[in-house]
Structure formats: structure tokens, C-alpha cells
Enzyme design. Structure first.
Site, PDB file in Angstrom:
ATOM      1  N   LYS A 181     -38.531  34.034 121.644  1.00 56.32           N
ATOM      2  CA  LYS A 181     -37.243  34.719 121.406  1.00 56.32           C
ATOM      3  C   LYS A 181     -37.459  35.647 120.362  1.00 56.32           C
ATOM      4  CE  LYS A 181     -33.554  35.362 119.419  1.00 56.32           C
ATOM      5  NZ  LYS A 181     -33.359  36.914 119.232  1.00 56.32           N
ATOM      6  N   GLU A 256     -41.040  30.689 107.819  1.00 54.38           N
ATOM      7  CA  GLU A 256     -41.621  31.638 106.939  1.00 54.38           C
ATOM      8  C   GLU A 256     -40.055  32.700 106.447  1.00 54.38           C
ATOM      9  OE1 GLU A 256     -43.837  31.616 104.990  1.00 54.38           O
ATOM     10  OE2 GLU A 256     -44.879  30.157 105.916  1.00 54.38           O
ATOM     11  N   CYS A 290     -41.104  41.137 103.989  1.00 53.10           N
ATOM     12  CA  CYS A 290     -40.775  40.050 103.329  1.00 53.10           C
ATOM     13  C   CYS A 290     -41.587  39.855 101.814  1.00 53.10           C
ATOM     14  CB  CYS A 290     -40.907  38.652 103.930  1.00 53.10           C
ATOM     15  SG  CYS A 290     -42.675  38.743 104.859  1.00 53.10           S
ATOM     16  N   GLU A 391     -32.613  38.777  97.927  1.00 50.29           N
ATOM     17  CA  GLU A 391     -33.564  39.455  98.802  1.00 50.29           C
ATOM     18  C   GLU A 391     -32.610  40.813  99.256  1.00 50.29           C
ATOM     19  OE1 GLU A 391     -34.859  38.380 102.359  1.00 50.29           O
ATOM     20  OE2 GLU A 391     -37.036  38.842 101.867  1.00 50.29           O
TER      21      GLU A 391
HETATM   22  P1  NAP Z   1     -32.762  36.723 110.779  1.00 49.73           P
HETATM   23  O1  NAP Z   1     -31.528  37.021 110.787  1.00 49.73           O
HETATM   24  O2  NAP Z   1     -33.013  35.134 110.345  1.00 49.73           O
HETATM   25  O3  NAP Z   1     -33.518  36.452 112.472  1.00 49.73           O
HETATM   26  C1  NAP Z   1     -34.669  35.985 112.683  1.00 49.73           C
HETATM   27  C2  NAP Z   1     -34.754  35.501 114.069  1.00 49.73           C
HETATM   28  O4  NAP Z   1     -33.801  34.510 114.143  1.00 49.73           O
HETATM   29  C3  NAP Z   1     -34.216  36.389 115.137  1.00 49.73           C
HETATM   30  O5  NAP Z   1     -34.931  36.385 116.293  1.00 49.73           O
HETATM   31  C4  NAP Z   1     -32.809  35.994 115.235  1.00 49.73           C
HETATM   32  O6  NAP Z   1     -32.257  36.586 116.354  1.00 49.73           O
HETATM   33  C5  NAP Z   1     -32.913  34.511 115.292  1.00 49.73           C
HETATM   34  N1  NAP Z   1     -31.681  34.014 114.770  1.00 49.73           N
HETATM   35  C6  NAP Z   1     -30.514  34.422 114.268  1.00 49.73           C
HETATM   36  N2  NAP Z   1     -29.555  33.542 114.272  1.00 49.73           N
HETATM   37  C7  NAP Z   1     -30.135  32.470 114.751  1.00 49.73           C
HETATM   38  C8  NAP Z   1     -29.608  31.111 114.733  1.00 49.73           C
HETATM   39  N3  NAP Z   1     -28.384  30.672 114.515  1.00 49.73           N
HETATM   40  N4  NAP Z   1     -30.343  30.099 115.381  1.00 49.73           N
HETATM   41  C9  NAP Z   1     -31.767  30.463 115.658  1.00 49.73           C
HETATM   42  N5  NAP Z   1     -32.193  31.712 115.407  1.00 49.73           N
HETATM   43  C10 NAP Z   1     -31.433  32.486 114.988  1.00 49.73           C
HETATM   44  O7  NAP Z   1     -33.837  37.526 109.925  1.00 49.73           O
HETATM   45  P2  NAP Z   1     -33.998  38.888 110.388  1.00 49.73           P
HETATM   46  O8  NAP Z   1     -32.720  39.884 109.927  1.00 49.73           O
HETATM   47  O9  NAP Z   1     -34.581  39.333 111.629  1.00 49.73           O
HETATM   48  O10 NAP Z   1     -35.291  39.250 109.482  1.00 49.73           O
HETATM   49  C11 NAP Z   1     -35.250  39.498 107.995  1.00 49.73           C
HETATM   50  C12 NAP Z   1     -35.462  38.385 107.350  1.00 49.73           C
HETATM   51  O11 NAP Z   1     -36.915  37.782 107.677  1.00 49.73           O
HETATM   52  C13 NAP Z   1     -35.621  38.495 105.771  1.00 49.73           C
HETATM   53  O12 NAP Z   1     -34.945  37.534 104.876  1.00 49.73           O
HETATM   54  C14 NAP Z   1     -37.342  38.541 105.670  1.00 49.73           C
HETATM   55  O13 NAP Z   1     -37.426  38.100 104.164  1.00 49.73           O
HETATM   56  C15 NAP Z   1     -37.650  37.381 106.733  1.00 49.73           C
HETATM   57  N6  NAP Z   1     -39.068  37.580 106.842  1.00 49.73           N
HETATM   58  C16 NAP Z   1     -39.737  36.883 106.444  1.00 49.73           C
HETATM   59  C17 NAP Z   1     -41.150  36.933 106.546  1.00 49.73           C
HETATM   60  C18 NAP Z   1     -42.259  35.806 106.173  1.00 49.73           C
HETATM   61  O14 NAP Z   1     -43.111  35.855 106.671  1.00 49.73           O
HETATM   62  N7  NAP Z   1     -41.935  35.390 104.878  1.00 49.73           N
HETATM   63  C19 NAP Z   1     -41.633  38.086 107.563  1.00 49.73           C
HETATM   64  C20 NAP Z   1     -40.985  38.952 108.041  1.00 49.73           C
HETATM   65  C21 NAP Z   1     -39.509  39.018 107.542  1.00 49.73           C
HETATM   66  P3  NAP Z   1     -31.208  37.966 116.457  1.00 49.73           P
HETATM   67  O15 NAP Z   1     -32.285  39.011 116.041  1.00 49.73           O
HETATM   68  O16 NAP Z   1     -30.934  38.052 117.920  1.00 49.73           O
HETATM   69  O17 NAP Z   1     -30.271  37.562 115.632  1.00 49.73           O
END
Ligand code: NAP
Ligand code: MG
Length: 488
Positions: A181, A256, A290, A391
Site C-alpha cells: 500500500k 520506521e 526522515c 519533526e
Molecule cells: P504517514 O502519514 O504516516 O503515511 C505513511 C503511510 O501510512 C502511507 O502509505 C499512508 O497512506 C499510510 N497510512 C496513513 N494513515 C494510516 C492508518 N491509519 N493506518 C495505516 N496506514 C496509514 O507518513 P507520510 O506523511 O507519508 O511520511 C512522512 C513521515 O514518514 C515522516 O514522519 C517521516 O519522518 C517518516 N519517514 C520515516 C523514514 C524512516 O525510515 N525512518 C523514511 C521516510 C519517511 P496515505 O498516504 O494514503 O495517507
């Protein structure tokens, strides 16, 4: 099996080797964050029904896939890598248009995707166990590793090629089948990655992609009884929720999440290198990594010189459409992300940070239809301030002044995250103190915080991760279960 390349960027789900529309027939249209009138492509807006179907076929494909040898599975990954390499420029361009990072960065990420595929393809022929001497001299005891079964892969938008691949490739090579997904904001680009797998001819049902809202599809993956492992990268809020759901039904999970990464610059540092790396680590990809550098902790004696040189360089950064030659920094991924960044900038000012550069949305000329923000630098930031703790995921650097390395390390550790951290110093003693006392999963000496190598373990400490590691040999730990075998 579909082998045709989709030129129109109109994608549907990929389930059991077929491209099929969501049951609802609904779609999601993605626009270019550099120009919100330009349609980049579309994906299916799926429901739980579609997800259930994908899990069903992934489960059916499990036995056949795990019964192949690692070398045979590896051949599919080598093929997918070759196909992706051939399509590198097209995929990179789609990435730039869909989520905004500059075209050179997007090409770099896609090339990394190819390299990850090849790394794990080779992994199919490496050791998966140990021989352990039994107390019974007539017995043979050893361990082997077996796949988890169906793995749910939930990915963010900021690396729409590399992250789906660094999760999918190890999952597949160790014999799991997957339901992916992707983040909605990077889903068209990710669909192109799936096309590469499709063209490589993986058996039906081994890899499936279902797009749609995270709160529906991501949630359904986390709760599905037939999904035995969940690998997630994204925000802390969502990650923790997935962790709870997985724990409740006994599924394996790997999270992560965010970072609030510091760089420390000591008095004897190579100043040019430190400034270059802080800019690159903090502002490339518009700060949407991140591992991006966010807190810049400077020893007193180097503060003024560093600040002066940093501001000179920041002034020269060209912000624009990532497809345009000369754009060094692209837009924020979305209007919402732009608003978040501007909100944090306001917070920084309210809480008495001193704005040294940037701070505003860029809306002139060609940029009015995009989500562009100036590279921003604050000083007089202390650990109590919101911009020193949360963040931001945007191009915002916070300068902090300290009198000693000890103070620098205390400050660097004074956040809930622990993903990545850098120090610039030529003093070996200081390097060793940093390696020992910095609480982060990645510690980097004389190198920017945002560097990752695919053959080394990647992951965070504290609130940045579930303490599992991805990539390199570490991926084996998550994507397999150990079986201890005793033969007499
Ligand atoms: P996010 O909002 O948490 O979304 C991540 C994934 O989860 C997306 O596919 C999202 O789908 C899905 N999702 C959203 N709500 C969900 C729920 N209730 N249950 C299950 N899945 C759900 O994060 P983002 O905005 O895409 O990315 C930014 C974040 O990622 C930042 O905090 C960053 O630090 C972190 N990040 C961490 C790393 C690492 O390796 N540590 C690497 C890159 C990014 P939708 O897109 O459809 O909402
Ligand atoms: Mg999100």
C-alpha cells in the site's frame, strides 16, 4: 501477466498478476506540487474489499513462491532491476512531477532502487542459518530461516521508489508474498515500480499493490488476520497505531518513523565541509527526509564563521520546479505539508527564535501554482522550543550555540527521536565521544546526516523506530522466522 508499459499514468490495483479497477471504480488524481494544475496521473481509490482480495491471492501464492530456491527467486529480482534501469529516466521524471524532489535526486533514488534489487537478488544465494554443535554427538543441529507468509508493506511518499523496494525486495527474496500500500502522494510513481515487477514475470499473486486512503487500506492491512508481517515507514502517529494493531493479533511488525536529526560542529571542524553538508543534509528534498538535518549545534568558537558562511550559501539556493535545470530545491509535497512548514516557522518566531533567512512561501512568477517555501534558518533556538523538538519535514534549520562537546551531546540527545546524527570534527577524541554517547541508529562523522547505504543496517533508536533494522543483512531478521532443526 501484463507486460505493457502504462504511458498515460492511469493506474489501477495490481492483484494476482492483473491490473484491475477498485470495486468502487473510484479513482484518486494526483497533481504536480510544483504546478497544481498539472495532472500527473491517477490510481484506484480502493476499499477493504479490494484489499481482502489482494491478501487472498497473496496467501494462495505463498506455497509456490516459498518452494522456489532463493536463486530462482533472485532471477526475478535481477530481471525487475534491468527493466527498471531501462526505465530510469521515465520513472524519475514521474517522481519529480508527483512529489517534487529535483530530477537529479529522483534519478539518484531510482538508481538506488535498481541497486537494492540487485543486492537482494544475490541474497538468494547466501547463508540463512548456522550449524550449532549439539550435546548429542550423533545429532546434527542447525537453524534455517523461513518466510513469514504474507507481508503487508506500507510506505511513505518521500522515497516512492527506494522505500517500497527496500522493503519488497528482501520480503520477496526470503520467500514472502506481499501486498503493498504505497502513500497516496507517491502512488503513481510506485505503480511504475510494480510495472517493472509485473514485466519481470513474477508468478501471479506474489506481489500485489492496492492503493487508497491509509486510514482504510493501511488500517485493513494492519488488522488482516492473514497478513503475518507488517513493515511500515511513515509518521509516528500512524506507526504506533499499526504497532498496537499488529501486537493485538500477534503479527510481526517493523516501524520506521520520524527523526529530529542534529549536526554538531566543533571548533576544529573543516568549516566548508560542515556548511556544505548541513545544507545538503538539511535542505535537499526540501527537508522531507526522515534523516534530514534539523538542529545545527555549534561550538561557540565556530558559531559566527559558520553562520556567516551558511547564510551566504543559503541565499544562493534556487527554489523551483524540480524538472527545471538549475532548481536546487523543489516544492513541498502538498499544500498541507507547506502549511505545516509555515506553521512551524510561525511557532519558531512566536517562541522567540530569531529568523535569519527565509520564512516565507514563494509565490512569484512561475511559482504561484506550486507549494514552494524559502530555505529557512533560525538562531537563538533552545531545546524548549517546538522547532527544536518536533519533526518539521521541511527546509528549516535551527542554530543552537553551546560551550562544550558535552553540552552539545546533551542537547543533541534531548529529543524523543534518535534516527540519525552527524558531527564535524578533526579530533579523534571528540569523534569517539560522539560515537559512544550519541543515541541514534546512524552516527556519521564528517558526513551529512542524510546518507544511507543499502548494504548497511538502517533504523532508529528511541521513538524513531520499533528497534528493528532494515536493509543490508539486517532485513533478514524481520522478513524471516528462525527454525531450529535437530536431526538424529
Ligand atoms: P504517514 O502519514 O504516516 O503515511 C505513511 C503511510 O501510512 C502511507 O502509505 C499512508 O497512506 C499510510 N497510512 C496513513 N494513515 C494510516 C492508518 N491509519 N493506518 C495505516 N496506514 C496509514 O507518513 P507520510 O506523511 O507519508 O511520511 C512522512 C513521515 O514518514 C515522516 O514522519 C517521516 O519522518 C517518516 N519517514 C520515516 C523514514 C524512516 O525510515 N525512518 C523514511 C521516510 C519517511 P496515505 O498516504 O494514503 O495517507
Ligand atoms: Mg501523511
Amino acid at each position: 501477466m501484463t507486460t505493457k508499459t502504462n504511458q498515460t499514468n492511469q493506474f489501477v490495483n495490481f492483484i494476482n498478476g492483473e491490473w484491475i479497477a477498485a470495486a468502487s471504480k473510484e479513482k484518486i488524481v494526483n497533481y504536480n506540487p510544483a504546478n497544481n494544475e498539472e495532472v500527473v496521473g491517477e490510481v484506484a481509490k480502493s476499499s477493504v474489499e479490494d484489499l481482502d482480495k489482494a491478501v487472498h491471492f497473496a496467501k494462495s501464492a505463498s506455497k509456490g513462491w516459498k518452494d522456489l530456491s532463493g536463486a530462482e527467486r533472485g532471477q526475478y529480482l535481477y530481471k525487475a532491476a534491468d527493466i527498471m534501469e531501462r526505465r530510469l529516466e521515465e520513472i524519475a521524471e514521474c517522481m519529480t512531477r508527483e512529489m517534487g524532489k529535483t530530477y537529479p535526486e529522483a534519478k539518484g533514488e531510482t538508481a538506488r532502487g535498481v541497486a537494492i534489487l540487485r543486492y537482494y537478488a544475490g541474497e538468494g544465494m547466501r547463508a540463512v542459518g548456522d550449524v550449532i554443535p549439539s550435546t548429542d554427538s550423533e545429532a546434527l543441529m542447525f537453524t534455517t530461516r523461513v518466510p513469514l507468509g504474507v507481508v503487508g508493506v506500507i510506505t511513505p511518499w518521500n522515497f516512492p521508489v527506494a522505500i517500497p523496494i527496500w522493503k519488497s525486495a528482501p520480503a520477496l527474496i526470503y520467500g514472502n508474498t506481499i501486498v503493498l500500500k504505497p502513500a497516496t502522494e507517491g502512488a503513481v510513481t510506485c505503480a511504475k515500480v510494480i510495472e517493472c515487477f509485473a514485466e519481470a514475470g513474477l508468478p501471479k499473486g506474489v506481489i500485489n499493490m492496492v492503493t487508497g486512503p491509509g486510514s482504510v487500506i493501511g488500517q485493513a492491512i494492519a488488522e488482516h488476520p492473514d497478513v503475518h508481517g507488517i513493515t511500515f515507514t511513515g509518521s509516528n502517529l500512524v506507526g504506533k497505531q499499526i504497532g498496537h494493531q499488529a501486537l493485538a493479533r500477534g503479527a510481526k511488525y517493523q516501524l520506521e518513523m520520524g527523526g529530529k536529526n542534529p549536526v554538531i560542529v566543533t571548533e576544529d571542524a573543516d568549516l566548508d565541509l560542515a556548511v556544505e553538508s548541513t545544507i545538503s543534509g538539511g535542505l535537499k528534498s526540501t527537508g522531507q527526509k526522515c534523516t534530514a538535518t534539523s538542529r545545527v549545534i555549534l561550538l561557540n568558537g565556530i558559531y559566527d564563521k559558520f553562520k556567516e558562511r551558511l547564510l551566504e550559501k543559503v541565499k544562493d539556493i534556487s527554489v523551483g520546479d524540480g524538472m527545471q535545470e538549475g532548481s536546487w530545491m523543489g516544492p513541498c509535497v502538498s499544500e498541507r505539508q507547506l502549511e505545516t512548514v509555515l506553521h512551524y516557522i510561525e511557532k519558531g518566531k512566536e517562541e522567540s527564535g530569531k529568523l535569519l533567512a527565509g520564512g516565507k512561501r514563494l509565490k512569484d512568477d512561475d511559482r504561484e501554482k506550486g507549494y514552494f517555501v524559502e530555505p529557512t534558518v533560525f538562531e537563538d533556538v533552545n531545546s524548549e522550543m517546538t522547532i527544536a523538538q518536533e519533526e518539521i519535514f521541511g527546509p528549516v534549520l535551527a542554530l543552537m550555540k553551546v560551550d562544550s562537546l558535552e553540552e552539545a551531546l546533551n542537547l543533541a540527545n534531548d529529543v524523543e527521536y534518535g534516527l540519525s546524527a552527524s558531527i564535524f570534527t578533526t579530533n579523534i577524541q571528540q569523534m569517539l565521544s560522539f560515537i559512544k554517547d550519541m543515541d541514534a541508529g546512524l552516527v556519521r562523522i564528517n558526513a551529512e546526516s542524510a546518507g544511507v547505504e543499502l548494504q548497511a543496517p538502517f533504523g532508529g533508536m528511541k521513538q524513531s523506530s520499533s528497534h528493528s533494522r532494515e536493509q543490508g543483512q539486517a532485513a533478514k531478521e524481520f522478513f524471516t522466522s528462525i527454525k531450529t532443526v535437530f536431526v538424529k
